[in-house]
Design a protein around this motif. Structure first.
Motif, PDB file in Angstrom:
ATOM      1  N   VAL A   1       0.827  -1.213   0.000  1.00  0.00           N
ATOM      2  CA  VAL A   1       0.000   0.000   0.000  1.00  0.00           C
ATOM      3  C   VAL A   1       0.860   1.261   0.000  1.00  0.00           C
ATOM      4  O   VAL A   1       0.398   2.338   0.353  1.00  0.00           O
ATOM      5  CB  VAL A   1      -0.960   0.008   1.216  1.00  0.00           C
ATOM      6  N   TRP A   2       2.103   1.098  -0.423  1.00  0.00           N
ATOM      7  CA  TRP A   2       3.015   2.234  -0.485  1.00  0.00           C
ATOM      8  C   TRP A   2       3.619   2.321  -1.875  1.00  0.00           C
ATOM      9  O   TRP A   2       3.762   1.332  -2.567  1.00  0.00           O
ATOM     10  CB  TRP A   2       4.160   2.089   0.524  1.00  0.00           C
ATOM     11  N   ARG A   3       3.995   3.510  -2.243  1.00  0.00           N
ATOM     12  CA  ARG A   3       4.826   3.728  -3.424  1.00  0.00           C
ATOM     13  C   ARG A   3       6.201   4.188  -2.944  1.00  0.00           C
ATOM     14  O   ARG A   3       6.291   5.029  -2.043  1.00  0.00           O
ATOM     15  CB  ARG A   3       4.240   4.816  -4.328  1.00  0.00           C
ATOM     16  N   PRO A   4       7.251   3.656  -3.541  1.00  0.00           N
ATOM     17  CA  PRO A   4       8.574   4.192  -3.196  1.00  0.00           C
ATOM     18  C   PRO A   4       8.702   5.621  -3.696  1.00  0.00           C
ATOM     19  O   PRO A   4       8.051   6.013  -4.675  1.00  0.00           O
ATOM     20  CB  PRO A   4       9.532   3.249  -3.929  1.00  0.00           C
ATOM     21  N   THR A   5       9.526   6.389  -3.025  1.00  0.00           N
ATOM     22  CA  THR A   5       9.727   7.780  -3.448  1.00  0.00           C
ATOM     23  C   THR A   5      10.851   7.902  -4.471  1.00  0.00           C
ATOM     24  O   THR A   5      10.945   8.910  -5.180  1.00  0.00           O
ATOM     25  CB  THR A   5      10.085   8.659  -2.240  1.00  0.00           C
ATOM     26  N   GLY A   6      11.709   6.895  -4.522  1.00  0.00           N
ATOM     27  CA  GLY A   6      12.902   6.979  -5.361  1.00  0.00           C
ATOM     28  C   GLY A   6      14.079   7.580  -4.637  1.00  0.00           C
ATOM     29  O   GLY A   6      15.195   7.608  -5.153  1.00  0.00           O
ATOM     30  N   ARG A   7      13.829   8.063  -3.397  1.00  0.00           N
ATOM     31  CA  ARG A   7      14.907   8.684  -2.619  1.00  0.00           C
ATOM     32  C   ARG A   7      15.474   7.744  -1.553  1.00  0.00           C
ATOM     33  O   ARG A   7      16.414   8.106  -0.850  1.00  0.00           O
ATOM     34  CB  ARG A   7      14.396   9.969  -1.953  1.00  0.00           C
ATOM     35  N   GLU A   8      14.908   6.553  -1.456  1.00  0.00           N
ATOM     36  CA  GLU A   8      15.383   5.608  -0.454  1.00  0.00           C
ATOM     37  C   GLU A   8      16.767   5.069  -0.838  1.00  0.00           C
ATOM     38  O   GLU A   8      17.091   4.954  -2.017  1.00  0.00           O
ATOM     39  CB  GLU A   8      14.405   4.427  -0.319  1.00  0.00           C
ATOM     40  N   THR A   9      17.561   4.743   0.175  1.00  0.00           N
ATOM     41  CA  THR A   9      18.905   4.214  -0.053  1.00  0.00           C
ATOM     42  C   THR A   9      19.096   2.934   0.764  1.00  0.00           C
ATOM     43  O   THR A   9      18.302   2.611   1.635  1.00  0.00           O
ATOM     44  CB  THR A   9      19.987   5.228   0.347  1.00  0.00           C
ATOM     45  N   GLY A  10      20.179   2.239   0.458  1.00  0.00           N
ATOM     46  CA  GLY A  10      20.530   1.046   1.227  1.00  0.00           C
ATOM     47  C   GLY A  10      20.660  -0.174   0.345  1.00  0.00           C
ATOM     48  O   GLY A  10      20.277  -0.171  -0.823  1.00  0.00           O
ATOM     49  N   SER A  11      21.230  -1.238   0.917  1.00  0.00           N
ATOM     50  CA  SER A  11      21.406  -2.501   0.205  1.00  0.00           C
ATOM     51  C   SER A  11      20.443  -3.541   0.769  1.00  0.00           C
ATOM     52  O   SER A  11      20.302  -3.666   1.994  1.00  0.00           O
ATOM     53  CB  SER A  11      22.849  -3.006   0.335  1.00  0.00           C
ATOM     54  N   TYR A  12      19.803  -4.285  -0.139  1.00  0.00           N
ATOM     55  CA  TYR A  12      18.788  -5.259   0.257  1.00  0.00           C
ATOM     56  C   TYR A  12      18.959  -6.523  -0.572  1.00  0.00           C
ATOM     57  O   TYR A  12      19.320  -6.470  -1.749  1.00  0.00           O
ATOM     58  CB  TYR A  12      17.381  -4.678   0.065  1.00  0.00           C
ATOM     59  N   PHE A  13      18.656  -7.655   0.056  1.00  0.00           N
ATOM     60  CA  PHE A  13      18.753  -8.943  -0.626  1.00  0.00           C
ATOM     61  C   PHE A  13      17.405  -9.309  -1.236  1.00  0.00           C
ATOM     62  O   PHE A  13      16.341  -8.928  -0.743  1.00  0.00           O
ATOM     63  CB  PHE A  13      19.193 -10.035   0.348  1.00  0.00           C
ATOM     64  N   ALA A  14      17.479 -10.070  -2.319  1.00  0.00           N
ATOM     65  CA  ALA A  14      16.253 -10.461  -3.011  1.00  0.00           C
ATOM     66  C   ALA A  14      16.427 -11.834  -3.644  1.00  0.00           C
ATOM     67  O   ALA A  14      17.535 -12.236  -4.034  1.00  0.00           O
ATOM     68  CB  ALA A  14      15.909  -9.441  -4.098  1.00  0.00           C
ATOM     69  N   ILE A  15      15.308 -12.555  -3.723  1.00  0.00           N
ATOM     70  CA  ILE A  15      15.227 -13.821  -4.449  1.00  0.00           C
ATOM     71  C   ILE A  15      14.166 -13.643  -5.520  1.00  0.00           C
ATOM     72  O   ILE A  15      13.054 -13.205  -5.227  1.00  0.00           O
ATOM     73  CB  ILE A  15      14.827 -14.980  -3.509  1.00  0.00           C
ATOM     74  N   ASP A  16      14.513 -13.976  -6.738  1.00  0.00           N
ATOM     75  CA  ASP A  16      13.580 -13.845  -7.869  1.00  0.00           C
ATOM     76  C   ASP A  16      13.409 -15.223  -8.489  1.00  0.00           C
ATOM     77  O   ASP A  16      14.275 -15.709  -9.211  1.00  0.00           O
ATOM     78  CB  ASP A  16      14.147 -12.843  -8.880  1.00  0.00           C
ATOM     79  N   LEU A  17      12.266 -15.854  -8.186  1.00  0.00           N
ATOM     80  CA  LEU A  17      11.995 -17.198  -8.677  1.00  0.00           C
ATOM     81  C   LEU A  17      11.034 -17.124  -9.852  1.00  0.00           C
ATOM     82  O   LEU A  17       9.870 -16.759  -9.699  1.00  0.00           O
ATOM     83  CB  LEU A  17      11.391 -18.059  -7.559  1.00  0.00           C
ATOM     84  N   GLY A  18      11.539 -17.462 -11.050  1.00  0.00           N
ATOM     85  CA  GLY A  18      10.718 -17.421 -12.257  1.00  0.00           C
ATOM     86  C   GLY A  18      10.379 -18.822 -12.733  1.00  0.00           C
ATOM     87  O   GLY A  18      10.467 -19.797 -11.987  1.00  0.00           O
ATOM     88  N   GLY A  19      10.002 -18.912 -14.006  1.00  0.00           N
ATOM     89  CA  GLY A  19       9.587 -20.187 -14.548  1.00  0.00           C
ATOM     90  C   GLY A  19      10.734 -21.039 -15.053  1.00  0.00           C
ATOM     91  O   GLY A  19      10.614 -22.261 -15.154  1.00  0.00           O
ATOM     92  N   THR A  20      11.873 -20.410 -15.349  1.00  0.00           N
ATOM     93  CA  THR A  20      13.023 -21.121 -15.893  1.00  0.00           C
ATOM     94  C   THR A  20      14.250 -20.963 -15.014  1.00  0.00           C
ATOM     95  O   THR A  20      15.020 -21.907 -14.832  1.00  0.00           O
ATOM     96  CB  THR A  20      13.353 -20.595 -17.308  1.00  0.00           C
ATOM     97  N   ASN A  21      14.411 -19.771 -14.466  1.00  0.00           N
ATOM     98  CA  ASN A  21      15.611 -19.442 -13.709  1.00  0.00           C
ATOM     99  C   ASN A  21      15.273 -18.937 -12.310  1.00  0.00           C
ATOM    100  O   ASN A  21      14.165 -18.474 -12.037  1.00  0.00           O
ATOM    101  CB  ASN A  21      16.421 -18.359 -14.433  1.00  0.00           C
ATOM    102  N   LEU A  22      16.282 -19.006 -11.462  1.00  0.00           N
ATOM    103  CA  LEU A  22      16.245 -18.395 -10.133  1.00  0.00           C
ATOM    104  C   LEU A  22      17.402 -17.422 -10.055  1.00  0.00           C
ATOM    105  O   LEU A  22      18.518 -17.735 -10.493  1.00  0.00           O
ATOM    106  CB  LEU A  22      16.398 -19.475  -9.056  1.00  0.00           C
ATOM    107  N   ARG A  23      17.140 -16.249  -9.532  1.00  0.00           N
ATOM    108  CA  ARG A  23      18.231 -15.293  -9.325  1.00  0.00           C
ATOM    109  C   ARG A  23      18.261 -14.889  -7.860  1.00  0.00           C
ATOM    110  O   ARG A  23      17.215 -14.661  -7.234  1.00  0.00           O
ATOM    111  CB  ARG A  23      18.055 -14.055 -10.201  1.00  0.00           C
TER     112      ARG A  23
END
Length: 470
Positions: A66-88
């Motif tokens: 329920v939020w929109r990013p402002t584009g001014r946020e900073t920092g490093s964050y981890f992510a997992i992207d699970l698709g249909g063929t690959n995982l990143r």
């Protein structure tokens, strides 16, 4: 009889029977604007049904974002992207000016992962990514906070929980449907000794939308046209009758349409051919994701293979010849259609290579290759035009937004690489939206959107969780 605009499907050197068969295919696969308009109208109606109550066609999954990013946020964050063929697995650094840098590692989903060990496979890949970069947190450190892009339909009950509704894109892992995918992932991470907390889970389209919104405040939709297809958009909470929570400050929520399932209940709205019906019947998920099966990269090659065999069985193509390769389901990759559609050489040498070397059919004539190219163009063009059904229905859902600049973030191999897909899609959308409003729409390639967006989600969930705790 074909219209003059379809002269590209006149096959030089074809027999009368061959030309008649190609004409019949063109009539089946070329979808008129009038037919598209009728489908758009029904799509919009089904969106309203899904926003009013849980249903079996367009799920309209509430993301709890329920939020929109402002584009001014900073920092490093981890992510997992699970698709249909690959995982990143990614570490994303937000620069505070709408930009992001990433370091990531891609892993191809193994057949064992697709059928049995998916979440343990994901956990092992996360462990590999962290250990290779000496990023594994110490035992005394707080749990790792991760954003999770999960590209399969879930019933989302909070920002970091969601029950798997069913598998798509060829996955069929037992023991997962009806369970919380976040808990499944966190348990698998614990089994490899990683203490981690999934800060947020979202579809690939919600993540694409968040990545675009971080870079561009005008972003309103995130769309995937790749192995599968789906879209997410910001909806006015007042229009979501099934939302029972408090009104968020923004009055908006990102909604994942889950539009690949459109018409799956009835198989009565979309322009099916016998070749689509055959694919659906023999797929792992018959009578599901039927819209996706007509427009996404996982399936178009199989639609074309069915057409090729249909013609060969009538001795109208390849003199009736086939091969063990061509007879096998999924042996025609959608990339072959891309290459065929682009082949303008005098003897269609690229198509000859596909037919004779890749598909192992002993011999092809120039007429065979011309017909193969016509099939590739027809299947691809129909996909591009049908893709606009969901786009137009969603863009016109909140018509007031079209009176100002609006960005649609697009990701996926079909949009990026399939020849003519983006052009045909854009031209078709322009026929259904007034020129004044269409001029406000910008279609942008959101490269790596689902990965960066998962990190943006982790950032937003972490920040707002911390704010709520104060």
């Amino acid at each position: 009889m074909l219209h003059n605009s379809d002269a590209r499907f006149r096959i030089e050197g074809a027999s009368a029977a061959q030309q008649q068969a190609v004409d019949a295919l063109a009539q089946q696969f070329l979808v008129s604007d009038e037919r598209l308009a009728a489908i758009v109208k029904e799509f919009r109606r089904r969106m309203e049904v899904g926003l009013a109550a849980d249903c079996t066609m367009l799920k309209m999954v509430l993301s709890h974002v329920v939020w929109r990013p402002t584009g001014r946020e900073t920092g490093s964050y981890f992510a997992i992207d699970l698709g249909g063929t690959n995982l990143r697995v990614l570490r994303v650094t937000l620069d505070g000016a709408g930009g992001a840098t990433t370091e990531h590692q891609k892993f191809v989903l193994t057949e064992d992962a697709k059928r049995r060990t998916l979440f343990d496979f994901v956990a092992q890949c996360v462990e590999t990514f962290l250990d290779d970069r000496s990023l594994r947190p110490a035992a005394s450190a707080p749990p790792l906070s991760i954003g999770f892009t999960f590209s399969y339909p879930i019933d989302q009950t909070s920002i970091n929980s969601g029950t798997l509704l069913y598998w798509t894109k060829g996955l069929d892992v037992p023991g997962c449907v009806g369970r919380d995918v976040v808990r499944l992932l966190e348990d698998a991470l614990l089994r490899v000794g990683l203490r981690a907390r999934v800060a947020g889970v979202a579809s690939d389209t919600v993540s694409t939308l968040l990545a675009a919104a971080y870079a561009d405040p005008a972003a309103q939709m995130g769309v995937i046209f790749g192995t599968g297809t789906n879209a997410a958009y910001y909806e006015d909470v007042a229009a979501i009758a099934k939302w029972k929570g408090p009104d968020p400050p923004s009055r908006e929520m990102a909604v994942s349409i889950e539009w690949g399932a459109f018409d799956s209940d009835e198989l009565a709205i979309l322009p099916y051919t016998p070749h689509d019906i055959k694919l659906d019947r023999k797929s792992l998920n018959p009578r599901r994701q039927v819209y996706e099966k007509m427009i996404s990269g996982m399936y178009l090659g199989e639609v074309a293979r069915n057409v090729v065999l249909w013609l060969a069985d009538q001795r109208l193509l390849l003199d009736g010849r086939s091969s063990d390769v061509l007879n096998a389901m999924w042996s025609v990759d959608t990339s072959y259609l891309s290459a065929a559609a682009l082949d303008d050489s005098p003897d269609l040498s690229e198509i000859r290579e596909i037919i004779e070397k890749t598909l192992n059919v002993p011999m092809s004539t120039l007429v065979d290759r011309r017909i193969f190219k016509a099939i590739a163009i027809l299947v691809g063009e129909r996909a591009a035009r049908l893709s606009t059904v969901g786009l137009v229905a969603t863009l016109t859902k909140r018509p007031a937004l079209l009176d100002r600049p609006l960005t649609v973030a697009m990701d996926g191999s079909m949009y990026e690489h399939y020849p003519g897909f983006d052009r045909i899609m854009t031209e078709t959308v322009s026929r259904f939206i007034p020129a004044r409003q269409f001029a406000n729409i910008r279609f942008s390639l959101a490269k790596d959107g689902s990965g960066i967006g998962a990190a943006v989600l982790a950032m937003l969930a972490t920040q707002h969780s911390a704010a709520a705790a104060q």
